[in-house]
Design an enzyme around this catalytic site. Structure first.
Site, short mmCIF file in Angstrom:
data_model
loop_
_atom_site.label_atom_id
_atom_site.label_comp_id
_atom_site.label_asym_id
_atom_site.label_seq_id
_atom_site.Cartn_x
_atom_site.Cartn_y
_atom_site.Cartn_z
N CYS A 2 49.27 39.09 54.90
CA CYS A 2 49.40 40.06 56.00
C CYS A 2 49.53 41.50 55.47
O CYS A 2 49.93 41.70 54.33
CB CYS A 2 50.65 39.77 56.81
SG CYS A 2 50.85 38.05 57.25
N ARG A 27 43.08 42.18 52.34
CA ARG A 27 44.14 41.22 52.02
C ARG A 27 43.93 39.90 52.75
O ARG A 27 44.56 38.90 52.41
CB ARG A 27 45.49 41.80 52.42
CG ARG A 27 45.88 43.03 51.63
CD ARG A 27 47.05 43.73 52.25
NE ARG A 27 48.28 42.94 52.19
CZ ARG A 27 49.18 43.05 51.23
NH1 ARG A 27 49.01 43.91 50.26
NH2 ARG A 27 50.27 42.32 51.25
N TRP A 74 47.94 37.07 58.67
CA TRP A 74 47.28 35.93 58.03
C TRP A 74 48.17 34.73 58.34
O TRP A 74 49.30 34.66 57.86
CB TRP A 74 47.18 36.18 56.52
CG TRP A 74 46.38 35.19 55.76
CD1 TRP A 74 45.03 35.18 55.60
CD2 TRP A 74 46.88 34.07 55.03
NE1 TRP A 74 44.66 34.12 54.81
CE2 TRP A 74 45.77 33.42 54.45
CE3 TRP A 74 48.15 33.54 54.80
CZ2 TRP A 74 45.88 32.28 53.65
CZ3 TRP A 74 48.27 32.40 54.02
CH2 TRP A 74 47.14 31.79 53.46
N ASN A 100 55.90 40.57 56.88
CA ASN A 100 55.14 39.77 55.91
C ASN A 100 56.13 38.85 55.23
O ASN A 100 57.22 39.29 54.88
CB ASN A 100 54.51 40.64 54.82
CG ASN A 100 53.36 41.47 55.34
OD1 ASN A 100 52.99 41.35 56.50
ND2 ASN A 100 52.80 42.30 54.48
N GLY A 101 55.74 37.60 55.00
CA GLY A 101 56.63 36.66 54.33
C GLY A 101 56.83 35.43 55.19
O GLY A 101 56.10 35.20 56.16
N GLU A 502 34.41 30.87 46.49
CA GLU A 502 35.23 31.68 47.39
C GLU A 502 34.42 32.62 48.28
O GLU A 502 34.81 32.88 49.41
CB GLU A 502 36.37 32.41 46.67
CG GLU A 502 36.00 33.48 45.70
CD GLU A 502 37.22 34.11 45.03
OE1 GLU A 502 38.32 34.12 45.59
OE2 GLU A 502 37.05 34.63 43.91
N HIS A 518 31.84 12.16 30.80
CA HIS A 518 33.03 11.41 31.22
C HIS A 518 33.12 11.31 32.74
O HIS A 518 34.17 10.96 33.26
CB HIS A 518 34.28 12.07 30.64
CG HIS A 518 34.28 12.09 29.15
ND1 HIS A 518 34.65 11.00 28.39
CD2 HIS A 518 33.90 13.05 28.28
CE1 HIS A 518 34.52 11.31 27.11
NE2 HIS A 518 34.06 12.55 27.01
O1 M6R Z 1 46.71 39.46 41.86
P1 M6R Z 1 46.57 38.28 40.96
O2 M6R Z 1 45.69 38.54 39.79
O3 M6R Z 1 47.90 37.71 40.54
O4 M6R Z 1 45.85 37.19 41.85
C1 M6R Z 1 45.63 35.90 41.37
C2 M6R Z 1 44.67 35.16 42.26
O5 M6R Z 1 45.18 35.04 43.55
C3 M6R Z 1 43.30 35.82 42.32
O6 M6R Z 1 42.74 35.99 41.06
C4 M6R Z 1 42.33 34.98 43.19
O7 M6R Z 1 42.08 33.75 42.56
C5 M6R Z 1 41.04 35.73 43.47
N1 M6R Z 1 40.65 35.51 44.83
C6 M6R Z 1 39.91 35.29 42.60
O8 M6R Z 1 38.74 35.96 42.86
#
Ligand code: M6R
Length: 622
Positions: A2, A27, A74, A100-101, A502, A518
């Site tokens: 959020c 976000r 979110w 948020n949270g 993604e 495997h």
């Molecule tokens: O902000 P961060 O690098 O800690 O975030 C980690 C993951 O949430 C972030 O890399 C996520 O996997 C991305 N969507 C990858 O593209």
């Protein structure tokens, strides 16, 4: 996750809130809303779906004012809907909050409040907070004790278990916004005759670069004229201490704009030459045989005594860590383990005196990575973080931080953060390798010379997108992909697969190529293309055999080959050439075509790569 924005000043609040919310779109969200203090009452506008729908609603039912809150939601508790969208109100509609949270004990609190006569309009955990404040603010005894919103919020928060970043307004005290943080990021932006709250810098970058990052347990009262911050122990932050908390954000306002690119993801892919250059800048000696990482803040003696390194991170940052393992073991000769932060933090890990933990995070706010850091520090371990966001929670809670200078990464799919994380890991490996005597000046000079070529090479690669656009067209209708690699090519395969799934929603799996036999080889047929990282190097012959195995089973192969490799052209269906560099830097180059392939396939499938469904840019809840 959020997004929050809040404003108090003299300007028309609507464009400030709407533009701020748009800057937070990256976000991830499923609904949006605003609350505006208007002539002694609070007006709400909320809509399920995109911010454009909220804007439409505001046009139909105009609202105006110069203090209020905005939120992108979110969903965690309760489906995406108008009723569940923030801001949320108490029973009377005089108190409004954005959150948020997660309130972990919300069911228990809801039952209690229902018995006291509170009626709820949403299925969210957030709404509880508005009612808890109402209970403290308006009920007879409490109201007689104090009618201050600030006091009511403080008392209400004592009842909450979980995490929060909160913005709160009341029509009874229209000249102030209350902000509080515990476990979810929240910043304050300082302006002239106006002040802001936000969950993230881009939301307010157009208005101010003077930022205060709230710490857990801190509480702020914003008026037009100023900001009062109270620490968790109840002490007010004043004078020099307050001045010392102000960070001047160096990002330009335009850094959070698309600047002519169709999507942030494409812009950020193209920014990589500049981002890598900025990350190297000032960290290499003029004679180019030394790396300077003063910010590492570890004595030579301490670096010499390290006998184990643990790298911990999530998602793409975890993939960077997996590549870092190869770099550090090669160049520093210390055993390295790479741990997914969510698993690591709950495993009661063994942290010894000479263990160094490296946490990697673009945002510096990922809940699991932060949890892992806290676990290590509780065990008296040393944490160095590699982070992109200056002043973020992870950067503040680590013993030392090495910043990547990627600039704001808005696209949900991490691209420039990844290659700059690799740049930092490479610099760190040379730095530590030299101190520990494994790297001599001549080798350091060669390694650094290779690194200095990287921005130019990436720029050249980005100029050759045409071939990838054609490939994207050819493969856009596939529903499954395998990504295979060996050695440092394996984490790159994982990253390539993650990028594709993604942003395009195509099922893709990354595997060590040797693992094929495997199990995964059973999947190979004409409908399962395999992207194979087949760069020249120690494992080249073995990867050629893997390609033969795929071809023999009717599979299609897209090979990533070293420039000048003619042999692969005969074996693979499609070849994408990657310029040559040293083995440790090869992932930085190899990932570029994979980022572009994912991006163009997504766009050709009609997906919006900047806002993939169900995804949030930074995962600030578990
Ligand atoms: O902000 P961060 O690098 O800690 O975030 C980690 C993951 O949430 C972030 O890399 C996520 O996997 C991305 N969507 C990858 O593209």
């Amino acid at each position: 996750m959020c997004g929050i924005i809040g404003y108090i000043g003299n300007r028309d609040i609507i464009p400030i809130l709407i533009e701020g919310l748009k800057r937070l779109e990256y976000r991830g969200y499923d609904s949006a809303g605003i609350a505006v203090l208007e002539k002694g009452r609070i007006s709400l506008r909320r809509a399920e779906g995109k911010i454009a729908l909220l804007e439409k609603l505001i046009k139909q039912k105009p609202v105006s004012g110069s203090a209020g809150l905005g939120h992108t939601r979110w969903a965690t508790h309760g489906r995406p809907s108008e009723e569940n969208a923030h801001p949320h109100r108490d029973c009377t509609g005089t108190i409004v909050i954005v959150h948020n949270g997660i309130v972990e004990n919300y069911l228990e609190l809801k039952e209690k409040l229902k018995k006291k006569g509170h009626r709820f309009r949403s299925e969210t955990d957030t709404e509880i907070i508005a009612h808890l404040i109402e209970e403290q603010y308006c009920s007879g005894a409490a109201f007689r004790r104090t009618n201050s919103l600030e006091q009511a919020v403080r008392r209400a928060l004592k009842e909450i278990r979980g995490s929060y970043a909160l913005g709160i307004i009341s029509s009874k005290e229209p000249g102030r916004i209350i902000a509080a943080r515990s476990g979810s990021p929240l910043i304050i932006g300082l302006g002239k005759g106006e002040n802001f709250i936000a969950s993230d810098v881009p939301a307010i970058l157009a208005h101010t670069r003077r930022i205060i990052y709230l710490n857990d347990g801190e509480f702020a009262v914003l008026t037009r004229e100023g900001v009062d911050i109270t620490k968790a122990d109840g002490r007010k932050i004043i004078g020099k201490e307050l001045d010392g908390r102000i960070t001047a954000v160096a990002w330009k306002a335009g850094a959070a704009e698309k600047e002519g690119y169709r999507h942030f993801m494409l812009k950020e892919i193209h920014e990589q030459p500049r981002a890598i250059e900025d990350t190297i800048r000032g960290r290499i000696s003029p004679d180019k045989a030394e790396v300077h990482l003063e910010e590492l803040d570890l004595s030579t003696q301490k670096i010499k005594s390290i006998d184990r390194i643990i790298i911990t991170a999530c998602g793409t940052s975890w993939h960077a860590g997996l590549i870092g393992e190869y770099m550090l073991e090669d160049l520093v000769r210390i055993p390295v383990e790479v741990e997914n932060a969510a698993e690591f933090r709950y495993r009661n890990p063994i942290i010894e005196k000479n263990t160094l933990v490296i946490a990697i995070s673009q945002s510096g706010e990922t809940a699991d990575t932060l949890g892992a850091i806290r676990e290590v520090r509780e065990k008296n371990g040393t944490v160095v973080s590699i982070c992109n966001v200056v002043g973020s929670t992870i950067s503040r809670e680590s013993d030392a931080v090495i910043y990547t200078h990627a600039g704001p990464e808005i696209g949900v799919a991490s691209t420039k953060a990844f290659t700059t994380q690799l740049t930092v890991l490479y610099l760190l490996a040379i730095y530590m390798g030299k101190i520990r005597g494994f790297i001599r000046d001549a080798q350091a000079r060669e390694l650094i010379a290779e690194l200095l070529k990287v921005p130019g090479i990436v720029k050249r690669m980005l100029g050759e997108e045409g071939k990838i656009i054609k490939l994207a067209e050819k493969f856009r209708k596939k529903t499954n992909f395998l990504y295979l690699g060996r050695g440092e090519g394996f984490p790159v395969a994982l990253e390539g697969a993650l990028k594709l799934k993604e942003v395009s929603y195509i099922h893709a799996e990354g595997y060590p190529a040797a693992e094929m036999k495997h199990g995964p080889i059973a999947l190979i047929d004409k409908n399962m293309p395999a992207v194979v990282l087949a760069l020249k190097g120690r494992r080249y012959d073995k990867i050629l055999s893997n390609i033969e195995e795929i071809k023999a089973r009717g599979g299609e192969v897209i090979a990533l080959a070293s420039e000048g490799d003619k042999e692969l052209k005969k074996k693979a269906d499609e070849v994408l050439y990657v310029p040559r560099t040293c083995v440790q830097l090869s992932p930085v180059l190899a990932v570029i075509p994979l980022q572009l392939l994912a991006y163009y396939i997504a766009v050709k499938r009609g997906c919006n790569p900047d806002q993939p469904r169900h995804l949030a840019k930074s995962v600030t809840v578990e």
